[in-house]
Scaffold this motif. Structure first.
Motif, PDB file in Angstrom:
ATOM      1  N   ASP A   1      20.380   8.452  -9.063  1.00 59.56           N
ATOM      2  CA  ASP A   1      21.117   9.458  -7.935  1.00 59.56           C
ATOM      3  C   ASP A   1      19.333   9.242  -6.689  1.00 59.56           C
ATOM      4  O   ASP A   1      18.819   9.573  -5.889  1.00 59.56           O
ATOM      5  N   VAL A   2      18.389  10.413  -7.776  1.00 61.64           N
ATOM      6  CA  VAL A   2      16.942  10.019  -7.388  1.00 61.64           C
ATOM      7  C   VAL A   2      16.716   9.575  -7.128  1.00 61.64           C
ATOM      8  O   VAL A   2      15.970   9.315  -6.435  1.00 61.64           O
ATOM      9  N   VAL A   3      16.470   7.794  -7.382  1.00 62.97           N
ATOM     10  CA  VAL A   3      15.713   6.983  -6.949  1.00 62.97           C
ATOM     11  C   VAL A   3      16.707   6.305  -5.962  1.00 62.97           C
ATOM     12  O   VAL A   3      15.701   6.418  -5.224  1.00 62.97           O
ATOM     13  N   GLU A   4      17.742   6.930  -6.056  1.00 61.87           N
ATOM     14  CA  GLU A   4      18.617   6.266  -4.194  1.00 61.87           C
ATOM     15  C   GLU A   4      17.993   7.252  -3.147  1.00 61.87           C
ATOM     16  O   GLU A   4      17.565   6.685  -2.208  1.00 61.87           O
ATOM     17  N   ASP A   5      17.917   8.796  -3.523  1.00 61.76           N
ATOM     18  CA  ASP A   5      17.855   9.124  -2.507  1.00 61.76           C
ATOM     19  C   ASP A   5      15.786   8.970  -3.338  1.00 61.76           C
ATOM     20  O   ASP A   5      15.842   9.364  -0.964  1.00 61.76           O
ATOM     21  N   LEU A   6      15.118   9.002  -3.649  1.00 64.96           N
ATOM     22  CA  LEU A   6      13.494   8.643  -3.542  1.00 64.96           C
ATOM     23  C   LEU A   6      13.301   7.422  -2.689  1.00 64.96           C
ATOM     24  O   LEU A   6      12.542   7.317  -1.876  1.00 64.96           O
ATOM     25  N   GLY A   7      14.291   6.547  -2.564  1.00 63.22           N
ATOM     26  CA  GLY A   7      14.158   4.988  -1.713  1.00 63.22           C
ATOM     27  C   GLY A   7      14.451   5.697  -0.621  1.00 63.22           C
ATOM     28  O   GLY A   7      13.597   5.116   1.017  1.00 63.22           O
TER      29      GLY A   7
ATOM     30  N   ILE B   1       0.893  -1.482   0.052  1.00 71.24           N
ATOM     31  CA  ILE B   1      -0.329  -0.360   0.274  1.00 71.24           C
ATOM     32  C   ILE B   1       1.185   1.069   0.242  1.00 71.24           C
ATOM     33  O   ILE B   1       0.244   2.279  -0.551  1.00 71.24           O
ATOM     34  N   ILE B   2       2.245   1.171   0.543  1.00 72.66           N
ATOM     35  CA  ILE B   2       2.407   2.453   0.758  1.00 72.66           C
ATOM     36  C   ILE B   2       3.409   2.964  -0.324  1.00 72.66           C
ATOM     37  O   ILE B   2       3.060   3.532  -0.637  1.00 72.66           O
ATOM     38  N   ASN B   3       3.506   1.679  -0.739  1.00 72.54           N
ATOM     39  CA  ASN B   3       4.659   1.550  -2.021  1.00 72.54           C
ATOM     40  C   ASN B   3       3.963   2.159  -3.233  1.00 72.54           C
ATOM     41  O   ASN B   3       4.213   3.194  -4.368  1.00 72.54           O
TER      42      ASN B   3
ATOM     43  N   GLU C   1      10.405   7.469   5.447  1.00 73.19           N
ATOM     44  CA  GLU C   1      10.394   8.170   6.627  1.00 73.19           C
ATOM     45  C   GLU C   1       9.239   8.019   5.775  1.00 73.19           C
ATOM     46  O   GLU C   1       7.905   8.108   7.353  1.00 73.19           O
ATOM     47  N   PHE C   2       8.714   8.495   5.067  1.00 74.29           N
ATOM     48  CA  PHE C   2       7.412   8.625   4.541  1.00 74.29           C
ATOM     49  C   PHE C   2       5.925   7.462   4.832  1.00 74.29           C
ATOM     50  O   PHE C   2       5.478   7.589   5.709  1.00 74.29           O
TER      51      PHE C   2
END
Length: 158
Positions: free
Chosen positions: A105-111, A7-9, A116-117
């Motif tokens: 880089d963005v995908v890693e940071d989003l992970g 659900i979260i994903n 947190e979320f």
């Protein structure tokens, strides 16, 4: 972690793509598994409150994710094109080496952000007095039970 990660994903990536669903969804159930569950008004009210709070968390997540994508030098539309293609093994997209590196880089940071979320959303559910498992059951039931959908809609409007 727990199955609720689906659900979260689901919410997380739809927030990223800018299309948050009306009701949290998980994997489709097989017809023989679909059965009506008993839900009293108090429990449905808890679900409604949790869902509304999760939408706010999702909006906050969407803003932070969009800011991150822009900070990395991407336009949102281009990032989404590349990201959708990266999730579909049958789809190819032309991109520069720089875009490929920026995307990684963005995908890693989003992970990292996602963790947190996810914790925040789990907290919201539990603060309403629901277990993650029960929230997931209610979300799945809402996908196919029109009467339950109507009850939820009435609670959220009233």
């Amino acid at each position: 972690m727990i199955k609720s990660k689906k659900i979260i994903n689901f919410l997380f990536f739809f927030a990223l793509l800018g299309t948050v669903p009306a009701v949290a969804q998980t994997q489709p159930m097989q017809p023989q598994q679909q059965q009506k569950i008993e839900v009293n008004d108090a429990e449905l009210q808890k679900f409604a409150k949790a869902y509304q709070q999760m939408r706010m968390v999702n909006q906050e997540a969407q803003k932070k994710m969009m800011a991150l994508v822009k900070e990395e030098g991407f336009e949102i539309k281009r990032f989404n094109e590349i990201h959708k293609a990266s999730l579909d093994p049958n789809k190819e997209i032309e991109m520069t080496e720089e875009e490929k590196e920026m995307h990684a880089d963005v995908v890693e940071d989003l992970g990292d952000m996602q963790k947190e979320f996810q914790e925040k959303m789990e907290e919201v559910i539990e603060e309403q007095g629901l277990s993650l498992k029960r929230y997931e059951q209610l979300a799945m039931a809402l996908r196919s039970d029109r009467e339950l959908q109507q009850r939820l809609q009435n609670l959220m409007q009233g």
